[in-house]
Design an enzyme around this catalytic site. Structure first.
Site, PDB file in Angstrom:
ATOM      1  N   LYS A  26       0.832  -1.205   0.000  1.00  0.00           N
ATOM      2  CA  LYS A  26       0.000   0.000   0.000  1.00  0.00           C
ATOM      3  C   LYS A  26       0.876   1.268   0.000  1.00  0.00           C
ATOM      4  O   LYS A  26       2.100   1.177   0.187  1.00  0.00           O
ATOM      5  CB  LYS A  26      -0.928  -0.054   1.221  1.00  0.00           C
ATOM      6  CG  LYS A  26      -1.899  -1.257   1.199  1.00  0.00           C
ATOM      7  CD  LYS A  26      -2.827  -1.273   2.410  1.00  0.00           C
ATOM      8  CE  LYS A  26      -3.750  -2.483   2.390  1.00  0.00           C
ATOM      9  NZ  LYS A  26      -4.724  -2.471   3.522  1.00  0.00           N
ATOM     10  N   TYR A  32     -12.290  -2.527  -3.590  1.00  0.00           N
ATOM     11  CA  TYR A  32     -12.693  -2.777  -2.198  1.00  0.00           C
ATOM     12  C   TYR A  32     -14.219  -2.785  -2.034  1.00  0.00           C
ATOM     13  O   TYR A  32     -14.714  -2.553  -0.922  1.00  0.00           O
ATOM     14  CB  TYR A  32     -12.083  -1.724  -1.277  1.00  0.00           C
ATOM     15  CG  TYR A  32     -10.662  -2.025  -0.825  1.00  0.00           C
ATOM     16  CD1 TYR A  32     -10.350  -3.225  -0.183  1.00  0.00           C
ATOM     17  CD2 TYR A  32      -9.637  -1.092  -0.994  1.00  0.00           C
ATOM     18  CE1 TYR A  32      -9.057  -3.491   0.259  1.00  0.00           C
ATOM     19  CE2 TYR A  32      -8.343  -1.343  -0.543  1.00  0.00           C
ATOM     20  CZ  TYR A  32      -8.063  -2.555   0.080  1.00  0.00           C
ATOM     21  OH  TYR A  32      -6.781  -2.812   0.530  1.00  0.00           O
ATOM     22  N   ARG A  82      -0.890 -14.530   3.845  1.00  0.00           N
ATOM     23  CA  ARG A  82      -1.645 -13.990   4.989  1.00  0.00           C
ATOM     24  C   ARG A  82      -0.829 -14.149   6.284  1.00  0.00           C
ATOM     25  O   ARG A  82      -0.855 -13.263   7.145  1.00  0.00           O
ATOM     26  CB  ARG A  82      -2.998 -14.711   5.122  1.00  0.00           C
ATOM     27  CG  ARG A  82      -3.961 -14.524   3.966  1.00  0.00           C
ATOM     28  CD  ARG A  82      -4.550 -13.145   3.841  1.00  0.00           C
ATOM     29  NE  ARG A  82      -5.220 -12.671   5.027  1.00  0.00           N
ATOM     30  CZ  ARG A  82      -5.985 -11.568   5.069  1.00  0.00           C
ATOM     31  NH1 ARG A  82      -6.181 -10.839   3.973  1.00  0.00           N
ATOM     32  NH2 ARG A  82      -6.537 -11.181   6.182  1.00  0.00           N
ATOM     33  N   THR A 106      -5.010  -7.921  10.612  1.00  0.00           N
ATOM     34  CA  THR A 106      -5.427  -6.669   9.968  1.00  0.00           C
ATOM     35  C   THR A 106      -5.019  -5.442  10.785  1.00  0.00           C
ATOM     36  O   THR A 106      -4.472  -4.475  10.237  1.00  0.00           O
ATOM     37  CB  THR A 106      -6.965  -6.667   9.779  1.00  0.00           C
ATOM     38  OG1 THR A 106      -7.323  -7.822   9.020  1.00  0.00           O
ATOM     39  CG2 THR A 106      -7.435  -5.414   9.074  1.00  0.00           C
ATOM     40  N   ASN A 137      -1.938  -0.300   6.987  1.00  0.00           N
ATOM     41  CA  ASN A 137      -1.324  -1.543   7.478  1.00  0.00           C
ATOM     42  C   ASN A 137      -0.430  -2.214   6.441  1.00  0.00           C
ATOM     43  O   ASN A 137      -0.260  -3.416   6.427  1.00  0.00           O
ATOM     44  CB  ASN A 137      -2.404  -2.490   8.010  1.00  0.00           C
ATOM     45  CG  ASN A 137      -3.444  -2.847   6.954  1.00  0.00           C
ATOM     46  OD1 ASN A 137      -3.357  -2.394   5.815  1.00  0.00           O
ATOM     47  ND2 ASN A 137      -4.407  -3.667   7.330  1.00  0.00           N
ATOM     48  N   HIS A 170      -1.817  -5.643   1.419  1.00  0.00           N
ATOM     49  CA  HIS A 170      -3.070  -6.359   1.156  1.00  0.00           C
ATOM     50  C   HIS A 170      -2.713  -7.757   0.685  1.00  0.00           C
ATOM     51  O   HIS A 170      -1.714  -7.949  -0.006  1.00  0.00           O
ATOM     52  CB  HIS A 170      -3.865  -5.654   0.045  1.00  0.00           C
ATOM     53  CG  HIS A 170      -4.993  -6.507  -0.481  1.00  0.00           C
ATOM     54  ND1 HIS A 170      -6.224  -6.531   0.112  1.00  0.00           N
ATOM     55  CD2 HIS A 170      -5.040  -7.403  -1.513  1.00  0.00           C
ATOM     56  CE1 HIS A 170      -7.004  -7.399  -0.534  1.00  0.00           C
ATOM     57  NE2 HIS A 170      -6.299  -7.937  -1.525  1.00  0.00           N
ATOM     58  N   GLU A 221      -9.117 -10.894  -7.817  1.00  0.00           N
ATOM     59  CA  GLU A 221      -8.199  -9.771  -7.606  1.00  0.00           C
ATOM     60  C   GLU A 221      -7.033  -9.794  -8.599  1.00  0.00           C
ATOM     61  O   GLU A 221      -6.577  -8.738  -9.058  1.00  0.00           O
ATOM     62  CB  GLU A 221      -7.691  -9.787  -6.165  1.00  0.00           C
ATOM     63  CG  GLU A 221      -8.810  -9.450  -5.171  1.00  0.00           C
ATOM     64  CD  GLU A 221      -8.379  -9.520  -3.723  1.00  0.00           C
ATOM     65  OE1 GLU A 221      -9.218  -9.225  -2.855  1.00  0.00           O
ATOM     66  OE2 GLU A 221      -7.209  -9.862  -3.443  1.00  0.00           O
TER      67      GLU A 221
HETATM   68  P1  IDP Z   1      -7.348  -7.619   5.516  1.00  0.00           P
HETATM   69  O1  IDP Z   1      -6.603  -6.582   4.699  1.00  0.00           O
HETATM   70  O2  IDP Z   1      -6.507  -8.118   6.671  1.00  0.00           O
HETATM   71  O3  IDP Z   1      -7.912  -8.741   4.672  1.00  0.00           O
HETATM   72  P2  IDP Z   1     -10.076  -6.588   5.680  1.00  0.00           P
HETATM   73  O4  IDP Z   1     -11.002  -6.850   6.815  1.00  0.00           O
HETATM   74  O5  IDP Z   1     -10.324  -7.282   4.393  1.00  0.00           O
HETATM   75  O6  IDP Z   1      -8.582  -6.884   6.211  1.00  0.00           O
HETATM   76  O7  IDP Z   1     -10.068  -5.024   5.462  1.00  0.00           O
HETATM   77  C1  IDP Z   1      -9.512  -4.466   4.291  1.00  0.00           C
HETATM   78  C2  IDP Z   1      -8.675  -3.274   4.685  1.00  0.00           C
HETATM   79  O8  IDP Z   1      -9.535  -2.271   5.246  1.00  0.00           O
HETATM   80  C3  IDP Z   1      -7.635  -3.539   5.769  1.00  0.00           C
HETATM   81  O9  IDP Z   1      -6.429  -4.080   5.293  1.00  0.00           O
HETATM   82  C4  IDP Z   1      -7.428  -2.144   6.304  1.00  0.00           C
HETATM   83  O10 IDP Z   1      -6.606  -1.385   5.407  1.00  0.00           O
HETATM   84  C5  IDP Z   1      -8.843  -1.583   6.273  1.00  0.00           C
HETATM   85  N1  IDP Z   1      -9.535  -1.790   7.545  1.00  0.00           N
HETATM   86  C6  IDP Z   1     -10.061  -2.949   8.025  1.00  0.00           C
HETATM   87  N2  IDP Z   1     -10.621  -2.771   9.228  1.00  0.00           N
HETATM   88  C7  IDP Z   1     -10.456  -1.464   9.526  1.00  0.00           C
HETATM   89  C8  IDP Z   1     -10.838  -0.643  10.645  1.00  0.00           C
HETATM   90  O11 IDP Z   1     -11.436  -1.101  11.619  1.00  0.00           O
HETATM   91  N3  IDP Z   1     -10.484   0.673  10.564  1.00  0.00           N
HETATM   92  C9  IDP Z   1      -9.816   1.213   9.495  1.00  0.00           C
HETATM   93  N4  IDP Z   1      -9.451   0.475   8.440  1.00  0.00           N
HETATM   94  C10 IDP Z   1      -9.762  -0.833   8.448  1.00  0.00           C
HETATM   95 MG    MG Z   2      -9.371  -8.643   3.189  1.00  0.00          MG
END
Ligand code: IDP
Ligand code: MG
Length: 148
Positions: A11, A51, A87, A93, A119, A122, A133
């Site tokens: 990212k 997304y 993962r 996350t 974070n 992805h 994807e």
């Molecule tokens: P992942 O990336 O670990 O699969 P997902 O639940 O698919 O997590 O969420 C997609 C992305 O959305 C996350 O990587 C993060 O950038 C963002 N995200 C997820 N949960 C939160 C939150 O509670 N607050 C802010 N951003 C979030």
């Molecule tokens: Mg995800």
């Protein structure tokens, strides 16, 4: 376990921190090959499309603004159990909950809960999402599984 492909994104925060090489090293040390790669910047519309599953979440607008805020590095990773392996390398996350030694723990340290979107990486979470994807970013002829 069989050979799989998964979609990985570094990212805008990871690109800005200049840790593309470090993250690629982790992929390769874990037995994952880079089968396709490109740097690009998503438009907000492309980001909303990528997304779309999160469109009703409270963090959606922040996530879209962030992912479209600068260049990202997009890659297809292939190898045994690639989806789960990636993962595992990524970590949880929320970087605060990510285990030591994972990308999110090591490089998103100090990110507070409102900034969970920052974070670093992805990764696809299932075979179905990986296929969709990968197709979002790459044409078949841009992917070189096992160097071919
Ligand atoms: P992942 O990336 O670990 O699969 P997902 O639940 O698919 O997590 O969420 C997609 C992305 O959305 C996350 O990587 C993060 O950038 C963002 N995200 C997820 N949960 C939160 C939150 O509670 N607050 C802010 N951003 C979030
Ligand atoms: Mg995800």
């Amino acid at each position: 376990m069989s050979t799989e492909s998964t979609l990985s994104i570094i990212k805008p925060d990871g690109v800005e921190k200049r840790i593309i090489g470090e993250i690629y090293s982790r992929f390769e040390r874990a037995g994952l090959a880079i089968a396709a790669a490109k740097m690009m910047r998503l438009t907000p519309d492309q980001a909303r499309s990528f997304y779309a599953v999160h469109k009703d979440r409270s963090f959606f607008d922040r996530l879209i603004n962030f992912i479209a805020s600068g260049p990202i590095m997009v890659q297809v990773l292939t190898g045994n159990d690639a989806i789960h392996k990636n993962r595992d390398l990524m970590g949880a996350t929320n970087p605060k909950e990510a285990a030591p030694g994972t990308i999110r723990c090591d490089f998103a340290r100090g990110i507070d809960d409102e900034e969970t979107h920052r974070n670093i990486v992805h990764g696809s979470d299932s075979r179905e999402s990986a296929e969709a994807e990968i197709g979002f970013f790459f044409k078949p002829e841009e992917i070189f599984v096992q160097g071919r």
